[in-house]
Structure formats: C-alpha cells, structure tokens
Design an enzyme around this catalytic site. Sequence first.
Site, short mmCIF file in Angstrom:
data_model
loop_
_atom_site.label_atom_id
_atom_site.label_comp_id
_atom_site.label_asym_id
_atom_site.label_seq_id
_atom_site.Cartn_x
_atom_site.Cartn_y
_atom_site.Cartn_z
N GLU A 1 0.89 -1.17 0.00
CA GLU A 1 0.00 0.00 0.00
C GLU A 1 0.92 1.20 0.00
O GLU A 1 1.66 1.42 0.96
CB GLU A 1 -0.87 0.04 1.27
CG GLU A 1 -1.68 -1.20 1.55
CD GLU A 1 -2.83 -1.38 0.59
OE1 GLU A 1 -3.12 -0.45 -0.17
OE2 GLU A 1 -3.42 -2.47 0.60
N CYS B 1 -2.63 8.70 3.30
CA CYS B 1 -2.38 8.35 1.91
C CYS B 1 -3.60 8.65 1.05
O CYS B 1 -3.49 8.83 -0.16
CB CYS B 1 -2.04 6.87 1.81
SG CYS B 1 -3.29 5.82 2.56
P1 NDP Z 1 8.46 5.03 4.21
O1 NDP Z 1 8.30 4.34 2.91
O2 NDP Z 1 9.63 5.88 4.42
O3 NDP Z 1 8.48 3.97 5.40
C1 NDP Z 1 7.45 3.04 5.61
C2 NDP Z 1 7.98 1.95 6.54
O4 NDP Z 1 8.97 1.19 5.84
C3 NDP Z 1 8.68 2.49 7.78
O5 NDP Z 1 8.43 1.64 8.87
C4 NDP Z 1 10.13 2.45 7.36
O6 NDP Z 1 11.02 2.44 8.43
C5 NDP Z 1 10.17 1.15 6.60
N1 NDP Z 1 11.31 0.99 5.71
C6 NDP Z 1 12.12 1.93 5.20
N2 NDP Z 1 13.05 1.36 4.39
C7 NDP Z 1 12.79 0.03 4.38
C8 NDP Z 1 13.37 -1.09 3.72
N3 NDP Z 1 14.41 -0.97 2.89
N4 NDP Z 1 12.83 -2.31 3.94
C9 NDP Z 1 11.77 -2.45 4.75
N5 NDP Z 1 11.18 -1.43 5.41
C10 NDP Z 1 11.68 -0.20 5.23
O7 NDP Z 1 7.10 5.81 4.42
P2 NDP Z 1 6.75 6.81 5.57
O8 NDP Z 1 6.89 6.16 6.90
O9 NDP Z 1 7.48 8.07 5.28
O10 NDP Z 1 5.17 7.01 5.35
C11 NDP Z 1 4.66 7.91 4.44
C12 NDP Z 1 4.32 7.23 3.14
O11 NDP Z 1 3.42 6.18 3.39
C13 NDP Z 1 3.60 8.14 2.17
O12 NDP Z 1 4.18 8.04 0.91
C14 NDP Z 1 2.19 7.63 2.11
O13 NDP Z 1 1.52 7.81 0.92
C15 NDP Z 1 2.37 6.19 2.42
N6 NDP Z 1 1.16 5.64 3.00
C16 NDP Z 1 0.38 4.83 2.23
C17 NDP Z 1 -0.80 4.34 2.73
C18 NDP Z 1 -1.65 3.40 1.90
O14 NDP Z 1 -2.48 2.73 2.48
N7 NDP Z 1 -1.47 3.34 0.60
C19 NDP Z 1 -1.27 4.68 4.08
C20 NDP Z 1 -0.35 5.52 4.79
C21 NDP Z 1 0.81 5.99 4.25
P3 NDP Z 1 11.67 3.81 8.92
O15 NDP Z 1 10.59 4.77 9.17
O16 NDP Z 1 12.36 3.39 10.14
O17 NDP Z 1 12.58 4.24 7.83
#
Ligand code: NDP
Length: 493
Positions: free
Chosen positions: A248, A282
């Site tokens: 997502e 999102c």
């Molecule tokens: P990120 O993509 O930066 O991070 C999401 C999660 O993935 C965090 O827990 C992050 O950890 C982790 N992560 C980062 N790098 C890796 C990796 N290489 N492997 C596995 N996990 C990893 O998103 P944000 O937290 O900044 O959230 C905002 C984004 O989420 C927006 O783009 C938004 O659109 C999207 N979103 C989508 C939704 C949907 O349902 N479609 C709902 C809510 C948000 P860490 O934070 O520690 O880096």
Amino acid sequence: MQTLGHWIDGAEVAGEGDTLKNINPATGECINRIPAGDTEAVGHAVAAAQTAFESWRLVPVAERAAHLHAVADAVERDAEAFAAAECADTGKPIALASSVDIPRAVANLRWFADAAVEFCAREEVWDTTAARSTVDYRPAGPVAAISPWNLPLYLLSWKIAPALAMGCTVVAKPSEITPTTASMLAHCSAAAGLPPGVLNILHGLGDRSGAPLVSHRDIKAVTFTGGTATGRRVAESCAGAFKKVALEMGGKNPCVIFADADPEAALDVAAAAAFSNQGQICLCTERLIVETSIKDDVIAGLVARANALRIGDPTASTTQFGSLTSHAHRDKVAAAVDQARNDGATVHCGGEVPTNTAPGGAFYAPTVLSGLGSGSVCNQTEIFGPVTSIIPFETEAQAIHLANDTDYGLCATVCSGDRARAQRVAKGIDAGTVWINCWLVRDFRVPFGGMKDSGLGREGGETALRFFTEPVTVCATTGSQQGAAGAVPSEST
Ligand code: NDP
C-alpha cells in the site's frame, strides 16, 4: 524519558548498539529513545515467530479470535493512554487520536478476528463427475508487517489482525518516528495472554531493521504500507525469494467537483480530504479538479474552511489541526510549496508556518494553490501534507483525463449532483477506491489498495485474510481414475 526495547518472544529486549531519539513533533522534545536496529535482533524476532508459528497455527480459529478480542479489550481499557501517546508521537490532535486512531485499531482487531472465524467455517468444495476438490487455507507462516508514521496503531493493527487471526505469527516494524503505541500494544498483548512469539515488534531504521526483516528467509509474506520508493525496494527484496507481498503506497489523489454538486457539501468533503490529519493520510486529496465555472467559489470556500480550522497544541481538546509528524517532513512539505511558488503557483492561503504555534513544533498551515498545469512537479509528486492544488476542467472527459494524469492510482472522490454522471466518472478513474460525494468512508468488507505506483495487491476484508494463507487443494477421485497410464485426464465439471 525511557528507552523502548524491541518486543521479542513475549518480553521487552534492549537492542544492541546505538539508539534513536523519538521526538514529539509539536514541541521538539525527545520523549523516548529506541534501538536503531541490528540484524541480530531481527534474527531473534524471526526465530521467535518461527517457533511460535508451529503451535499458533494449530490453535483453533475461535481461540485465536478470542485472543485478539482480549488484546482489543486491553487497548480499549487503556484508550486514553494510547491516544495521548499517539498524539505525542505524531503531533495529531488528541481529539482525532481518541475518536479515530485508537477506536479504529480496536475495531480492526475485533473485525478481523470475527471475519476469520466466519471464513474458516466455510468449506470450499468443488465437485466434478470424477473427483471432489477441497481447498484448505493454511496459514502462510511467520510474516512481516511494515507500517508508516501517519496512522501508527491504526495501520499496524490493520496488518497484524488478519495475519494473527488466520494463524500466522508476526514480526512488525513500526516507523522509527512513531514507535510508542506499537510497544504499548505489545505489552497489552502479553497482559491479554497472547502466547510469546506470536507478535514481535522490531524498532529501528528501515535499512537496519526493515530491510533484513523483509529479506529473512523464514519470513513467508510481507505486508507493507509506506512510500512508493520504499515499496519498490521491498518488492525487489521479496521477488528473489518469490515471497508474497502486499504493498500500500503513495497517492496523488484527485477530488473532482462538478458545477452541479451541492456546493457546501462538496466543499466540506474537499476540505476534509485535503486537511485531515494535517494532510498526512495516503487517501488525502492533493489535486482538486474543479469545473471552471465554479473555480473561484471553490477556492474561496476552501480558503474559508482552512482559515476556520483551530490550529495549535495537539493536546488541547479543541484543536482540529496539529503539527506535522516530523520536522524533516515539515521541511519537505515547505520545500514542495516553495517549488510550486517558483513554478508560478498562486498561494491562496497557507504556504507558511502558522502564527501562534509553538516555535519548536513542526507546524505548517493548510495551503491552497492554483495556477499550475497538470504536468507540474506540484501536481505530479506526492507531498503528503496539507497542500491542495486546484486544476480547472471544462468537460467530463477532460475531468477523467486529469484525474488519471499521474503515476498514482490510490483513490479519488467525485462530487456531482448527477448520480449517473458520478458513476460514469468513477468508472473512468483508475484508482483502487472512488468515493462519490464523500471521502474516507471505509467498509471493513471491501478490498483496499491502489493501482499503478500506489500499490500491489489489496488488503481489507476477505482479501486480507486470504493474503496470509497458502491455499492447498486436495483432490480425491470419486471412482477410479480412467484412461491409459500417462494420459492427461479430462477436466470434467
Ligand atoms: P516510508 O516508505 O519511508 O516507510 C514506511 C515503513 O517502511 C517504515 O516503517 C520504514 O522504516 C520502513 N522501511 C524503510 N526502508 C525500508 C526497507 N528498505 N525495507 C523495509 N522497510 C523499510 O514511508 P513513511 O513512513 O514516510 O510514510 C509515508 C508514506 O506512506 C507516504 O508516501 C504515504 O503515501 C504512504 N502511506 C500509504 C498508505 C496506503 O495505504 N497506501 C497509508 C499511509 C501511508 P523507517 O521509518 O524506520 O525508515
């Protein structure tokens, strides 16, 4: 201030090495520290989940559901503390955390618990004249749940509830920016009697905890919510091992307003879609595609609604619009608006840090822009903040074209007084969810997710339950198999 540990095998475990600050974005204060993450902790958590899986998968579904209800009860009992923690971690208004985030997390746990019982009670049997096939939905194994910072407990529970209910064990990695409610949930789960190892929480950075978790060979499926760039890395990591993955991701969601829409109702929908949770959902609208004849009225109405929002201290019960969730993210949003300005946008309101907010906070005012073409950076790139850009249209066909004119396809809203037109336009929009004259109305039963760069697969409803299983078909002949040795039997129905 305390240091939150990982939660592994039913106990809090201090991480190795350095720690990270957990900042309250509304004040700039450090409220907790968390481990930065290390591969050893990932290995321990997955090993605990693997061991627990062997017994959890055999627990009858009704008992697993009872466990989830007990966890939900525990969260509900502590709802005030959960809401306060979510407010401090994210900067969202306490009223929102109390009325949406925490109740929805409780509802996620309960709904998927009951849905799994119903799902597992259904026998799937397919008969032909020659054979009977039965389909057994076996739990996939230990799974990883990766969640973002905007709706921390809401999205964490949305992932772990169907997984646990279907007999998987979970290693979850919340965002390092908002770790607190995940740790609280872990403690609640132990108090509620969830067996050790069934739910594990790994804190830390994406590249130190998330990446090794996703690529661990004993993790059988990954459910991820986050940005598109991270989602792509997760998908690449899963591809090598042919791991199931549900993604997502981001959005650049349109709200299309026709001149025949109820003007006040459409503006209420548009304002909620643009500014809820400081625009950090999102599903928020970042592009307001408006019939040219009502463009000025829409801008005036939206600006009035933005200006009427009570902005400030998220802990005050009357606050409607709090801080963005981190200072780094606030700076990204501000930079996106600055770029829009440089590209020629008119800023009708916002575009700055609001006055009278705490100086150490990551506040940014609700912002309405216009004057940029559909292909501009502002109208193509996800900002994930309280910024919406007005794009005018003349014809229904043009409205559909503009709505589809990005790499994303998560959701859309159509406002029109003509139901047939609204349905027609909804059918023309490439997005996982299209709302008509409303926004963010969520039914647990429907599939949820995005197209194009917004997602892969769907969560929600029965789709989520199925995702956490491996369907196994057992086919037994009802007589003896006919035909010569080596012949391909016909597929009679
Ligand atoms: P990120 O993509 O930066 O991070 C999401 C999660 O993935 C965090 O827990 C992050 O950890 C982790 N992560 C980062 N790098 C890796 C990796 N290489 N492997 C596995 N996990 C990893 O998103 P944000 O937290 O900044 O959230 C905002 C984004 O989420 C927006 O783009 C938004 O659109 C999207 N979103 C989508 C939704 C949907 O349902 N479609 C709902 C809510 C948000 P860490 O934070 O520690 O880096």
